[in-house]
Scaffold this motif. Structure first.
Motif, PDB file in Angstrom:
ATOM      1  N   GLY A 277      -8.716  -8.703  -2.857  1.00 60.14           N
ATOM      2  CA  GLY A 277      -9.190  -7.063  -4.307  1.00 60.14           C
ATOM      3  C   GLY A 277     -10.824  -6.354  -4.193  1.00 60.14           C
TER       4      GLY A 277
ATOM      5  N   ALA B 158     -12.328  -5.832  -0.668  1.00 56.13           N
ATOM      6  CA  ALA B 158     -11.472  -4.609  -0.212  1.00 56.13           C
ATOM      7  C   ALA B 158     -12.417  -3.536  -0.860  1.00 56.13           C
TER       8      ALA B 158
ATOM      9  N   GLN C  77      -5.285 -12.802  -4.134  1.00 55.71           N
ATOM     10  CA  GLN C  77      -5.060 -11.312  -4.588  1.00 55.71           C
ATOM     11  C   GLN C  77      -6.342 -10.706  -5.105  1.00 55.71           C
TER      12      GLN C  77
ATOM     13  N   TYR D 183     -11.785  -5.700   6.933  1.00 59.89           N
ATOM     14  CA  TYR D 183     -12.158  -4.704   6.166  1.00 59.89           C
ATOM     15  C   TYR D 183     -12.921  -4.131   6.555  1.00 59.89           C
TER      16      TYR D 183
ATOM     17  N   SER E 253      -3.333  -4.732   7.115  1.00 59.74           N
ATOM     18  CA  SER E 253      -2.729  -5.068   6.622  1.00 59.74           C
ATOM     19  C   SER E 253      -1.748  -5.149   7.374  1.00 59.74           C
TER      20      SER E 253
ATOM     21  N   ASP F  77       0.540  -1.605   0.173  1.00 60.79           N
ATOM     22  CA  ASP F  77       0.169   0.122  -0.024  1.00 60.79           C
ATOM     23  C   ASP F  77       0.428   1.324   0.000  1.00 60.79           C
TER      24      ASP F  77
ATOM     25  N   GLY G  70       0.439  -9.278   0.793  1.00 61.14           N
ATOM     26  CA  GLY G  70       1.335  -8.798   0.219  1.00 61.14           C
ATOM     27  C   GLY G  70       2.966  -9.707   0.381  1.00 61.14           C
TER      28      GLY G  70
ATOM     29  N   LYS H 160      -0.518  -5.411   1.741  1.00 64.32           N
ATOM     30  CA  LYS H 160      -1.193  -5.253   1.456  1.00 64.32           C
ATOM     31  C   LYS H 160      -1.474  -7.087   2.331  1.00 64.32           C
TER      32      LYS H 160
END
Length: 280
Positions: free
Chosen positions: A166, A169, A162, A210, A38, A17, A95, A92
């Motif tokens: 995503g 998110a 991902q 989230y 995160s 991020d 990540g 992320k």
């Protein structure tokens, strides 16, 4: 205290991020950090600071050099020294996976010495950063290290994680796990296995974080707060559900949180003070 951040260029922005520098005298020495979507890298270039788990049975961790942390499902506390100098990475949720030599589920709710994740890299990186005075130059050096540590190809299953994370998110966690797995063409169990491998949590737990992040970042303590409306927008069953989650994640009821924010407002243009909050 000065906070300087930037979003790294591709391909790092797929996993990170932002990278940031935090320097100067802290306005608040003790900060509560609620669960957020995160994972982290802390590289301390100054005096030691302390990390305290909200679980009182866990030991206090002094940060002398570098630490990696996976996604946290409970709050923790940061206790800064009188003068702060550190650089860091907000990954992320998925990540860390392409960079780490440690499985994501071993990083969940844990701080791990950076040498265990990046063998032989941390001392060299701290040496290069140590004499730099420019925030821009420190972030450039940190980005270069991230690029050199990035695996050539994504680990197996990471593309799936991902993509689905995503979507979580973008929706603030408000997508049923069954709908995620169905649209991805995989079973719920397979999706959960891949999330545990690359995030350390199940999709349901990621969605919960989230949802909370969407809630707390939407609260403006400067005026009246419509908690029932926020509960509905964020996807909570009702205000009682929101209140239980809020207390669990922050240690405060919504009313107590508002009183704290109104008594000690967040610093302008200082993002770490927006989700995290001063500890009294």
């Amino acid at each position: 205290m000065r906070y300087v951040r930037r979003v790294p260029a591709p391909p790092l922005d797929r996993f990170v991020d932002d990278v940031y520098c935090l320097t100067g005298v802290p306005r608040h020495r003790r900060m509560i950090v609620p669960p957020m979507p995160s994972a982290h890298l802390f590289l301390n270039l100054g005096a030691p600071f302390l990390l305290r788990d909200s679980d009182p049975s866990m030991p206090v961790v002094p940060v002398l050099g570098g630490l990696f942390a996976g996604v946290w499902t409970r709050r923790f506390l940061v206790e800064y020294p009188g003068l702060v100098r550190l650089v860091g990475v907000h990954f992320k949720p998925w990540g860390i996976s392409p960079f780490a030599r440690v499985a994501a589920n071993e990083l969940r709710d844990r701080w791990v010495p950076a040498d265990a994740v990046w063998p032989r890299s941390v001392d060299r990186l701290r040496y290069h950063l140590g004499d730099l005075t420019s925030d821009t130059e420190m972030l450039r050096v940190l980005e270069e290290e991230l690029r050199s540590a990035l695996a050539e190809g994504p680990p197996r299953g990471l593309d799936l994680v991902q993509h689905t994370a995503g979507r979580l998110a973008a929706a603030g966690g408000a997508i049923p796990v069954g709908a995620l797995s169905g649209s991805a063409g995989v079973s719920v169990n397979h999706l959960a296995t891949q999330f545990k491998a690359h995030v350390g949590l199940t999709p349901k737990r990621v969605a919960r974080i989230y949802r909370f992040a969407r809630l707390i970042l939407s609260v403006d303590a400067r005026g009246p707060v419509d908690w029932p409306g926020l509960a509905h927008t964020a996807g909570y069953f009702d205000q009682a559900h929101l209140s239980r989650e809020f207390k669990d994640f922050t240690g405060h009821t919504p009313t107590e949180y508002l009183a704290l924010r109104r008594r000690i407002p967040a610093e302008r243009d200082f993002p770490p003070d927006h989700g995290p909050m001063p500890a009294e």
